[in-house]
Write a protein that holds these residues in place. Structure first.
Motif, short mmCIF file in Angstrom:
data_model
loop_
_atom_site.label_atom_id
_atom_site.label_comp_id
_atom_site.label_asym_id
_atom_site.label_seq_id
_atom_site.Cartn_x
_atom_site.Cartn_y
_atom_site.Cartn_z
N LYS A 52 68.57 -69.58 68.13
CA LYS A 52 69.91 -70.06 67.78
C LYS A 52 71.03 -69.44 68.63
N GLU A 53 70.94 -68.18 68.98
CA GLU A 53 71.99 -67.54 69.77
C GLU A 53 71.69 -67.78 71.25
N ALA A 54 72.58 -68.48 71.93
CA ALA A 54 72.28 -68.83 73.31
C ALA A 54 72.00 -67.56 74.14
N SER A 55 72.89 -66.60 74.03
CA SER A 55 72.68 -65.35 74.77
C SER A 55 73.09 -64.14 73.93
N GLY A 56 74.36 -64.14 73.53
CA GLY A 56 74.96 -62.93 73.01
C GLY A 56 75.44 -62.11 74.20
N THR A 57 76.55 -61.42 74.02
CA THR A 57 77.05 -60.52 75.07
C THR A 57 77.43 -59.18 74.43
N THR A 79 71.57 -65.66 83.34
CA THR A 79 71.76 -64.78 82.19
C THR A 79 73.14 -64.15 82.23
N ASN A 80 73.80 -64.17 81.10
CA ASN A 80 75.16 -63.62 80.97
C ASN A 80 75.21 -62.15 81.35
N GLY A 81 76.42 -61.67 81.58
CA GLY A 81 76.64 -60.26 81.84
C GLY A 81 78.02 -59.86 81.34
N GLY A 88 85.50 -66.10 70.86
CA GLY A 88 84.44 -65.10 70.82
C GLY A 88 83.75 -65.03 72.16
N GLY A 89 82.42 -65.11 72.12
CA GLY A 89 81.61 -64.87 73.31
C GLY A 89 81.97 -65.73 74.51
N LEU A 90 82.21 -67.01 74.26
CA LEU A 90 82.44 -67.92 75.38
C LEU A 90 83.73 -67.57 76.13
N GLY A 91 84.78 -67.26 75.38
CA GLY A 91 86.06 -66.92 76.00
C GLY A 91 86.02 -65.55 76.66
N ASN A 149 87.60 -72.55 66.06
CA ASN A 149 86.18 -72.72 65.76
C ASN A 149 85.33 -72.18 66.90
N ASP A 150 84.29 -71.48 66.52
CA ASP A 150 83.35 -70.92 67.47
C ASP A 150 82.03 -71.63 67.22
N ASP A 151 81.40 -72.10 68.27
CA ASP A 151 80.11 -72.75 68.10
C ASP A 151 80.13 -73.91 67.10
N SER A 152 81.25 -74.64 67.06
CA SER A 152 81.24 -75.90 66.32
C SER A 152 82.40 -76.75 66.81
N ASN A 177 75.84 -74.66 79.85
CA ASN A 177 75.69 -74.92 78.42
C ASN A 177 75.61 -73.58 77.69
N HIS A 178 76.30 -73.45 76.55
CA HIS A 178 76.32 -72.19 75.82
C HIS A 178 75.75 -72.28 74.41
N THR A 179 75.13 -73.38 74.06
CA THR A 179 74.67 -73.47 72.69
C THR A 179 73.53 -74.48 72.52
N LEU A 180 72.71 -74.19 71.53
CA LEU A 180 71.66 -75.13 71.13
C LEU A 180 72.00 -75.74 69.78
N ASN A 222 82.92 -74.55 81.83
CA ASN A 222 82.50 -73.58 80.81
C ASN A 222 82.24 -74.34 79.51
N ASP A 223 81.00 -74.73 79.34
CA ASP A 223 80.57 -75.64 78.28
C ASP A 223 81.19 -77.03 78.52
N THR A 224 81.12 -77.90 77.51
CA THR A 224 81.60 -79.27 77.72
C THR A 224 83.09 -79.41 77.45
F1 GPW Z 1 79.44 -73.92 71.32
N1 GPW Z 1 79.62 -69.57 72.37
C1 GPW Z 1 80.86 -69.31 71.86
F2 GPW Z 1 78.51 -73.38 73.15
O1 GPW Z 1 81.29 -68.18 71.76
F3 GPW Z 1 80.54 -73.96 73.14
N2 GPW Z 1 81.66 -70.35 71.49
C2 GPW Z 1 81.27 -71.64 71.65
O2 GPW Z 1 82.02 -72.55 71.29
C3 GPW Z 1 80.01 -71.90 72.22
C4 GPW Z 1 79.19 -70.85 72.56
C5 GPW Z 1 79.61 -73.31 72.46
C6 GPW Z 1 78.81 -68.39 72.79
C7 GPW Z 1 77.37 -68.39 72.34
O3 GPW Z 1 77.30 -68.57 70.95
C8 GPW Z 1 76.77 -67.02 72.70
O4 GPW Z 1 75.41 -66.97 72.40
C9 GPW Z 1 76.96 -66.76 74.20
O5 GPW Z 1 76.61 -65.43 74.51
C10 GPW Z 1 78.41 -66.96 74.60
O6 GPW Z 1 78.88 -68.24 74.19
C11 GPW Z 1 78.61 -66.84 76.10
O7 GPW Z 1 77.67 -67.59 76.80
#
Ligand code: GPW
Length: 839
Positions: free
Chosen positions: A668-673, A480-482, A134-137, A287-290, A373-376, A335-337
């Motif tokens: 909860k949503e780090a940014s959203g794109t 901030t993302n773009g 999703g967003g991160l990729g 998995n996205d965000d987990s 970092n992309h998540t809380l 790009n994240d951990t």
């Molecule tokens: F958990 N995001 C994502 F932070 O798409 F790694 N997958 C993920 O695994 C993670 C974050 C991670 C998203 C965020 O949820 C979204 O808010 C943000 O816009 C996007 O990453 C790009 O920064």
């Protein structure tokens, strides 16, 4: 002879012109040549895929000239280079984007039409490389586009998953996952580079020994070895000659490994080893965000990081630079951990393989890496059980222990007598089962740490990374993302692109701030009408798609109210559904009630193991079945679930949206794109003060944004003072009716068990404060409905939303990264004075 310049008259008539020339006739000839010589087909037998392939190869030839020149110039100049390390690159289809960036889309469309074919149909043939969730990729993909457009020397490093994100089917309303076979018909955009293969060790143990010079050394004795083969894809900038590289690694069994087993007759054993090795790059974790904590996932991460760092050392050595200059040659962004193991791996390579001292290695490492970092969300913070970690990466575990000892000494000096701080900050979580904390490793090993929206960065500093902020305040930055306007406007919304360009010229494509000039037209009746007509036509196209794929007829005059993103409880698709059920209940109670007609459109995948998310998809489809068929509704409400939301489908959705749903629980949503892509295409946002919504609202003006809900601070306060969702249920009749309808079996053929987990989770836990935000959301949606009835006002707001999106170009983000983190400058690529000659 210089063969690379198609403008050089000396090239005329040479074969090479057929592979580089951009005139319509040359392109046509190239297309037909490829159909004949590459696909081995002629018209009567050619399939649409053959035509797509023939065109793709014709375009690839145009890229290759730029790619080779780019590589030659970077090599000759020894340019400082950004390496973007990411476990995901969600690129989307390449062909259309390359036509845009080469600026030949229209010419090719015309030429293809002259041959009786339709470019749109050929573009549809491309299987998108869904190598992300999703967003991160997708952010990584937008950043590669901007890096190339801004002429920044850069490499994307990741994994060439054989199976990307699954294809989503819907059966009886449920999500069903189908394996994605994107490589099935071959991939014309990549070139394998087996000559640059590298070896990666896994497992085993470490040996401590004294070398010939009497020096104490450590040797890693692995029990498995795999080979990484790089596959390169050119990433062309928009209207430049820069073509950077996305380098993705495939895992293979080393040819020589297990030769013994083979010779001793254990043929099956040897083949088994091969299968195990190849598993490493087999499939993307969906998995996205987990984070799942599976060994194969850690193996994937280590595999691509080790391949990439070894590759970078090869490049450095090839340019005759000493290893001491690694951090001067390369800026690595984590790009994240997911790639954070790179901190330990670079240390290992420098110390064990290249005999550098600990202190020199550490200084280079810290100056090389920066961490985003992309998540809380706590469940997304990666941690690995120490035992699992040590069984795969015994040497890295030793390095991390040593790093930790030194790091905790630093903490002790800065904050004496504070044991709880030491245990909070340790790279190893020792509160129960022991874990390696990857975010801590990334923070300690990097010189810069950034969040992806202003609010998110603030919350990182105050909460998730509070101790690290106290320790290293100077490391923290916001970026901030773009999003790239090339794919998400020029390619996906050609009509709006043309209208905008007709008023303000086309420089906004590479300088999105110029969209501001549209403000002068925001109240011009003729412009407003053109703007509306384009939105209307885009909605009609999406309506046709819906009719074709869902068999549902929707009204293009209704509000297209769209929620498209991964399914997650914190993103609150369920809250949208409560609004839908509320409107439906109002109609059932009073069939003549005045309601602004709406089409609710959902898209998104759920992680295959995420029960609640999958149940919400089922609920959406169940509610859709009832509402779409109920004659009382008289077509005023329609609910549509579009299956298999991906980049291709997103490109159809954004241009057709009136209303963008950005309704996550604040904080909860780090940014959203997606929020940015919708607004850029003239959708208005209904949203919370979360992630980049905050900044979008700042830019477009509060009066052009539909705000609702608790703030992050209010959410924390409520949680702290004991949130009781049942109070909202008891005191709000409409809310109660909506939940009761779902619980009663009304949408499930009388089955009261099916959706019980969803209803119960709201009534008894409601972790994401849906009930607390319900009334505010309903009231705000009422305002949306009213605003839509005044089409002039709505259009005015829509134009201003698009006009004020300048900040959210990924070009701006990347410029900020370049200046404030990477310290890297553009390098102009010319085709004329190239190093590449044929003589
Ligand atoms: F958990 N995001 C994502 F932070 O798409 F790694 N997958 C993920 O695994 C993670 C974050 C991670 C998203 C965020 O949820 C979204 O808010 C943000 O816009 C996007 O990453 C790009 O920064």
């Amino acid at each position: 002879l210089q063969y690379n310049s198609f403008e050089d008259p000396r090239c005329e008539g040479y074969l090479e012109d057929g592979r580089t020339g951009m005139s319509p006739s040359t392109l046509k000839r190239a297309f037909l040549n490829n159909l004949f010589y590459v696909q081995g087909k002629f018209k009567a037998l050619a399939t649409p895929n053959d035509y797509y392939m023939a065109l793709a190869y014709a375009i690839r030839d145009r890229l290759l000239q730029r790619w080779i020149n780019t590589a030659a110039i970077y090599t000759a100049q020894g340019s400082r280079t950004v390496a973007y390390f990411s476990a995901e690159f969600l690129m989307g289809p390449h062909l259309g984007n390359n036509l845009i960036n080469l600026d030949i889309y229209k010419d090719v469309e015309k030429g293809i039409a002259e041959m009786g074919l339709n470019l749109g149909e050929l573009l549809e043939q491309e299987e998108e490389p869904g190598l992300g969730n999703g967003g991160l990729g997708r952010l990584a993909a937008c950043y590669l586009d901007s890096l190339a457009t801004l002429e920044i020397p850069s490499l994307g490093y990741g994994i060439r998953y054989e199976f990307g994100i699954f294809d989503q089917e819907i059966e009886d309303g449920w999500q069903v996952e189908i394996t994605d076979k994107w490589l099935r018909f071959g991939n014309p955009w990549e070139i394998a580079r087996p000559e640059w293969a590298v070896e990666v060790k896994l497992g085993g143990h470490t040996d401590h020994y004294v070398d010939d010079h009497g020096r104490y050394r450590i040797r890693w004795v692995p029990d498995q070895q795999v080979t990484g083969i790089p596959y390169d894809t050119p990433i062309l900038g928009c209207q430049t000659n820069t073509a950077n590289t996305l380098r993705l690694w495939t895992a293979e069994a080393p040819e020589s490994f297990n030769f013994n087993a083979f010779n001793s007759g254990d043929y099956l054993g040897a083949v088994y080893e091969k299968v195990v090795s190849e598993n490493i790059s087999k499939v993307l974790y969906p998995n996205d965000d987990s984070s799942q904590g599976k060994k194969l996932r850690l193996t994937q991460q280590y595999f691509f990081v080790s391949c990439s760092l070894q590759d970078m050392i090869r490049i450095l050595v090839g340019q005759e630079l000493p290893l001491e200059k690694f951090h001067e040659k390369f800026a690595v962004q984590l790009n994240d951990t997911h790639p954070a193991i790179a901190v330990a791996e670079l240390m290992r390579l420098l110390i064990d393989m290249h005999h550098m001292s600990w202190d020199s290695a550490w200084s280079i490492t810290q100056r090389t890496f920066a961490y985003t970092n992309h998540t809380l969300l706590p469940e997304a913070l990666e941690r690995w059980p120490v035992e699992l970690f040590g069984s795969l990466l015994p040497r890295h575990l030793e390095i991390i222990y040593e790093l930790n000892d030194r790091f905790l000494d630093e903490v002790r000096i800065k904050f004496p007598e504070d044991d709880s701080r030491l245990s909070r900050m340790s790279l190893i979580d020792e509160s129960g089962e022991r874990y390696v904390r990857m975010a801590h490793l990334a923070c300690v090993g990097s010189h810069a740490i950034n969040g992806v929206a202003a609010l998110h960065t603030e919350l990182l500093k105050q909460d998730v990374l509070y101790d690290f902020y106290q320790m290293y305040p100077g490391k923290f930055q916001n970026k901030t993302n773009g999003v790239t306007p090339r794919r998400f406007m020029v390619l996906s919304n050609p009509a709006l692109t043309e209208l905008v360009t007709s008023k303000i010229g086309d420089t906004w494509i590479k300088n999105l701030g110029e969209l501001q000039k549209l403000e002068a037209w925001a109240d011009n009746p003729e412009f407003q009408q053109q703007w509306r007509q384009i939105k209307q036509a885009n909605k009609q196209e999406l309506a046709a798609y819906i009719q074709k794929h869902n068999g549902i007829i929707v009204d293009p005059n209704s509000i297209f109210d769209i929620l498209a993103k991964r399914f997650h409880e914190y993103k609150r698709q369920y809250l949208d559904l409560l609004h839908i059920v509320t409107l439906y209940n109002r109609i059932k109670a009073n069939p003549d009630i005045e309601i602004t007609p709406r089409t609710f459109i959902f898209g998104g995948k759920a992680a295959p193991g995420y029960f609640m998310a999958k149940l919400i998809i089922k609920l959406i489809n169940s509610v859709a079945d009832v509402i779409n068929r109920d004659p009382d509704v008289r077509g005023r409400l329609k609910v549509v679930f579009l299956k298999n939301y991906n980049v291709k489908l997103a490109q159809r959705i954004y241009p057709a949206a009136d209303l963008s749903e950005q309704i996550s629980t604040a904080g909860k949503e780090a940014s959203g794109t997606g929020n940015m892509k919708f607004a850029l295409n003239g959708a208005l946002t209904i949203g919370t003060l979360d992630g980049a919504n905050v900044e979008i609202r700042e830019e477009v003006g509060a009066e052009n944004f539909f705000l609702f809900g608790l703030t992050a601070e209010q959410v924390y306060a409520k949680r702290a003072s004991g949130y009781n969702p049942m109070e909202y249920y008891n005191s709000n009749a409409e809310l109660r009716l909506a939940l009761d309808r779902i619980a009663s079996g009304f949408f499930s053929h009388g089955d009261t068990e099916l959706f019980k987990p969803l209803v119960d989770s709201l009534l008894h836990h409601d972790q994401y404060f849906l009930l607390a935000d319900y009334q505010s959301y309903i009231d705000c949606q009422e305002q949306v409905g009213l605003a839509y009835r005044d089409q002039d006002r709505w259009t005015h707001m829509s134009i201003l939303n698009a006009a004020r999106m300048g900040k959210f170009s990924s070009d701006r983000s990347i410029q900020d990264y370049c200046r404030e983190i990477w310290k890297v400058e553009p390098v102009t690529i010319t085709l004329e004075n190239s190093e590449v000659t044929d003589s």
